[in-house]
Design a protein around this motif. Structure first.
Motif, short mmCIF file in Angstrom:
data_model
loop_
_atom_site.label_atom_id
_atom_site.label_comp_id
_atom_site.label_asym_id
_atom_site.label_seq_id
_atom_site.Cartn_x
_atom_site.Cartn_y
_atom_site.Cartn_z
N SER A 166 44.03 36.46 39.21
CA SER A 166 45.10 37.18 40.36
C SER A 166 44.95 38.45 40.34
N SER A 179 41.91 35.50 49.67
CA SER A 179 41.06 35.23 48.43
C SER A 179 39.65 35.54 48.50
N THR A 213 51.40 39.33 45.82
CA THR A 213 50.19 39.32 45.72
C THR A 213 49.47 39.60 47.13
#
Length: 199
Positions: free
Chosen positions: A48, A85, A139
């Motif tokens: 992450s 991602s 995130t």
């Protein structure tokens, strides 16, 4: 080889090489090297952003205990994307906070696959923004979801975690198609407000 040990060795080696830095604003770039995540993590797995920030901070603090993160600037190598991602390549810049050293900032290039290049050292501090605390808070994917909910779900190539130097600063994620540009939107980490980056 473990990420922590590899990067520690890189930073120590580069610290020795930097003693020859000359001129204000000059930078000493070392030969690129990479460190891989330990054997317990498959190559296809990503860290992450927070895990990457934690690992990089641990290593920078071994040489510069008072260093503070100034910007985390990510990009998607394949171009614009709606899948956060794919924003895998990150530039992390720290101000050293060491008044006795000629090295005022450290720049690391890293990926969420666990590769961290050797640091680049600068004799000037990173300016124009406020230091970032140890925690990102959201995130990139969570911030992008907030952006989508606000009606701005375009594809972006660059994502930056930054705290602009303004009257009432917020830690923000900036989504843009120009690195450091004003063409996109900012998502506040604390109150989740969405605004144009430079609006």
């Amino acid at each position: 080889m473990k990420l922590r040990n590899s990067v520690a060795a890189i930073i120590v080696a580069c610290g020795l090489a930097v003693t020859g830095i000359a001129g204000t604003g000059a930078a000493q770039a070392a030969t690129p090297a990479s460190a891989s995540v330990g054997q317990g993590v498959r190559a296809a797995d990503q860290l992450s952003l927070q895990q990457l920030l934690d690992a990089a901070a641990d290593e920078v603090h071994m040489t510069f205990p008072n260093a503070t993160l100034m910007v985390a600037d990510g990009s998607s190598p394949s171009g614009k994307t709606q899948d956060m991602s794919q924003v895998t390549d990150w530039r992390l810049v720290y101000n050293t906070g060491d008044g006795a050293s000629r090295i005022k900032s450290v720049e690391l290039h890293a990926t969420l696959e666990g590769e961290i290049d050797q640091p680049t050292y600068h004799t000037s501090s990173w300016a124009g923004v406020m230091p970032i605390s140890d925690q990102a808070g959201l995130t990139p994917d969570e911030a992008y979801s907030i952006l989508q909910d606000a009606g701005h779900g375009d594809a972006y190539q660059y994502v930056s975690l930054v705290k602009p130097l303004v009257a009432r600063p917020h830690l923000q994620y900036h989504f843009s198609n120009i690195r450091g540009g004003c063409d996109g939107y900012a998502v506040n980490v604390d109150d989740l407000a969405v605004n144009p980056i430079c609006g």
